[in-house]
Design an enzyme around this catalytic site. Structure first.
Site, mmCIF file in Angstrom:
data_model
loop_
_atom_site.group_PDB
_atom_site.id
_atom_site.type_symbol
_atom_site.label_atom_id
_atom_site.label_comp_id
_atom_site.label_asym_id
_atom_site.label_seq_id
_atom_site.Cartn_x
_atom_site.Cartn_y
_atom_site.Cartn_z
ATOM 1 N N HIS A 145 2.614 10.811 1.295
ATOM 2 C CA HIS A 145 3.431 12.175 1.446
ATOM 3 C C HIS A 145 2.464 13.335 1.710
ATOM 4 O O HIS A 145 2.623 14.029 2.812
ATOM 5 C CB HIS A 145 4.122 12.505 0.242
ATOM 6 C CG HIS A 145 5.076 13.709 0.163
ATOM 7 N ND1 HIS A 145 6.156 13.763 1.023
ATOM 8 C CD2 HIS A 145 4.637 14.805 -0.336
ATOM 9 C CE1 HIS A 145 6.563 15.138 0.850
ATOM 10 N NE2 HIS A 145 5.636 15.944 0.025
ATOM 11 N N HIS A 189 1.759 21.160 -1.745
ATOM 12 C CA HIS A 189 2.836 21.777 -1.090
ATOM 13 C C HIS A 189 3.451 23.009 -2.140
ATOM 14 O O HIS A 189 3.386 22.892 -3.301
ATOM 15 C CB HIS A 189 4.058 20.875 -0.631
ATOM 16 C CG HIS A 189 3.923 19.985 0.266
ATOM 17 N ND1 HIS A 189 4.684 18.578 0.574
ATOM 18 C CD2 HIS A 189 2.976 20.144 1.379
ATOM 19 C CE1 HIS A 189 4.213 18.214 1.348
ATOM 20 N NE2 HIS A 189 3.185 18.648 1.945
ATOM 21 N N ASP A 198 6.068 13.980 -5.258
ATOM 22 C CA ASP A 198 6.996 13.430 -4.227
ATOM 23 C C ASP A 198 6.533 12.147 -3.566
ATOM 24 O O ASP A 198 7.054 11.980 -2.397
ATOM 25 C CB ASP A 198 6.888 14.588 -3.044
ATOM 26 C CG ASP A 198 7.587 15.816 -3.276
ATOM 27 O OD1 ASP A 198 8.222 15.851 -4.541
ATOM 28 O OD2 ASP A 198 7.741 16.819 -2.601
ATOM 29 N N ASP A 208 6.103 24.378 -2.843
ATOM 30 C CA ASP A 208 7.275 24.074 -3.978
ATOM 31 C C ASP A 208 6.718 23.436 -5.151
ATOM 32 O O ASP A 208 7.310 23.354 -6.173
ATOM 33 C CB ASP A 208 8.630 23.555 -3.444
ATOM 34 C CG ASP A 208 8.199 22.084 -2.933
ATOM 35 O OD1 ASP A 208 7.166 21.774 -2.419
ATOM 36 O OD2 ASP A 208 9.165 21.293 -2.964
ATOM 37 N N HIS A 209 5.378 23.107 -5.028
ATOM 38 C CA HIS A 209 4.683 22.356 -6.376
ATOM 39 C C HIS A 209 3.701 23.395 -6.794
ATOM 40 O O HIS A 209 3.200 23.160 -7.904
ATOM 41 C CB HIS A 209 4.173 21.044 -6.028
ATOM 42 C CG HIS A 209 5.477 20.244 -5.575
ATOM 43 N ND1 HIS A 209 5.617 19.154 -6.465
ATOM 44 C CD2 HIS A 209 6.303 20.086 -4.585
ATOM 45 C CE1 HIS A 209 6.669 18.277 -5.936
ATOM 46 N NE2 HIS A 209 6.846 18.902 -4.771
ATOM 47 N N HIS A 231 12.346 16.051 -7.459
ATOM 48 C CA HIS A 231 13.457 16.463 -6.717
ATOM 49 C C HIS A 231 14.817 16.000 -7.220
ATOM 50 O O HIS A 231 14.583 14.683 -7.537
ATOM 51 C CB HIS A 231 13.282 16.484 -5.147
ATOM 52 C CG HIS A 231 12.420 17.392 -4.760
ATOM 53 N ND1 HIS A 231 12.503 18.573 -4.230
ATOM 54 C CD2 HIS A 231 11.035 17.314 -4.494
ATOM 55 C CE1 HIS A 231 11.586 19.249 -3.817
ATOM 56 N NE2 HIS A 231 10.553 18.253 -3.894
ATOM 57 N N HIS A 260 0.244 17.505 -5.778
ATOM 58 C CA HIS A 260 -0.125 17.784 -4.265
ATOM 59 C C HIS A 260 0.125 19.131 -4.152
ATOM 60 O O HIS A 260 0.439 20.092 -4.848
ATOM 61 C CB HIS A 260 0.740 16.974 -3.483
ATOM 62 C CG HIS A 260 2.182 16.998 -3.353
ATOM 63 N ND1 HIS A 260 3.221 16.747 -4.308
ATOM 64 C CD2 HIS A 260 2.922 17.573 -2.409
ATOM 65 C CE1 HIS A 260 4.259 17.295 -4.053
ATOM 66 N NE2 HIS A 260 4.328 17.680 -2.611
#
Length: 254
Positions: free
Chosen positions: A111, A55, A128, A57-58, A166, A53
């Site tokens: 998410h 975001h 996530d 942090d990905h 995570h 996805h």
């Protein structure tokens, strides 16, 4: 034989690296630096990137990675990720010939609106959507969407190894114990996961069977979970989607 290794990033992210001693594929590289360090230490050649996805942090490490090695980037068709070169949707295959691996794409919105997961070889890379003893927040989707996504993942074989993104396990267990305090499997899981974290070892991968037994978000049809959600909400709840919605809102404030 392909090995799956957790490369820590940021505060609690895991970037998953799949490698056979020569070639490597990377899942959700939010940061390029730890990926390059790992590849250099193992003398591995990057051959592909898989993204779940959009975001940061990905995907934040993608420009730096691709600036060095322009490899294929597999990712969700319905999300704004400019670096994706192989857009994917439900049922699409992903083949990594250098590693002898192939995956099936599962659409798991909730998410984010276009979140996908990769399933194959008994492995699930779910970003996530599903966490160890938890699930992702609903940033773009509805409770009904996320519930259906989790049900889809819960329907995979029990021995499927779950590689989420995570290290939230102990925090998630603390909430799960409030939602289902008499779950013996959950108490045993807490003892085991605490021992791992005391050694600074990852609590992942989990398994689908373990999540079915201990993850409250996969147990919305269980009487004990329904009763806990009803007490929280102040009236009886029997629809699993309603139960899920109450649990997710409760966890957001926990």
């Amino acid at each position: 034989m392909v090995e799956v290794v957790a490369v820590p990033a940021f505060k609690d992210n895991y970037i998953w690296v799949l490698h056979d001693g020569q070639h490597a594929a990377v899942v959700d590289p939010g940061d390029a630096a730890p990926v390059w360090d790992f590849l250099a230490r193992r003398t591995l050649k990057l051959v592909a990137v898989l993204v779940t996805h959009h975001h940061g942090d990905h995907v934040g490490g993608l420009p730096a990675l691709l600036g060095q090695v322009p490899v294929p980037v597999y990712g969700p068709r319905g999300e704004p990720i400019s670096t994706v070169t192989r857009p994917l949707g439900e049922g699409d295959p992903v083949t990594l010939p250098e590693l002898g691996l192939s995956f099936q794409v599962l659409e798991v919105p909730g998410h984010t609106a276009g979140h996908i997961a990769y399933y194959g070889h008994g492995w699930l890379f779910c970003g996530d959507t599903l966490f160890a003893c938890g699930c992702g927040r609903l940033f773009e989707g509805t409770p009904a969407q996320m519930y259906r996504s989790l049900e889809k993942l819960a329907g995979l074989p029990g021995d499927t190894r779950v590689y989420c993104a995570h290290e939230y396990t102990l925090s998630n267990i603390r909430f799960a114990k409030v939602a289902e305090p008499d779950n013996a499997a959950l108490a045993e899981r807490e003892r085991r996961e605490k021992a791992l974290r005391e050694r600074n070892a990852p609590t992942l991968p989990s398994t689908i069977a373990l999540e079915r037994a201990t993850n409250p978000f996969l147990r919305c049809a269980e009487p004990a979970i329904q009763a806990a959600a009803a007490r929280r909400y102040g009236r009886p709840l029997h629809d699993p989607v309603e139960v899920f919605a109450v649990l997710r809102a409760w966890k957001d404030q926990f």
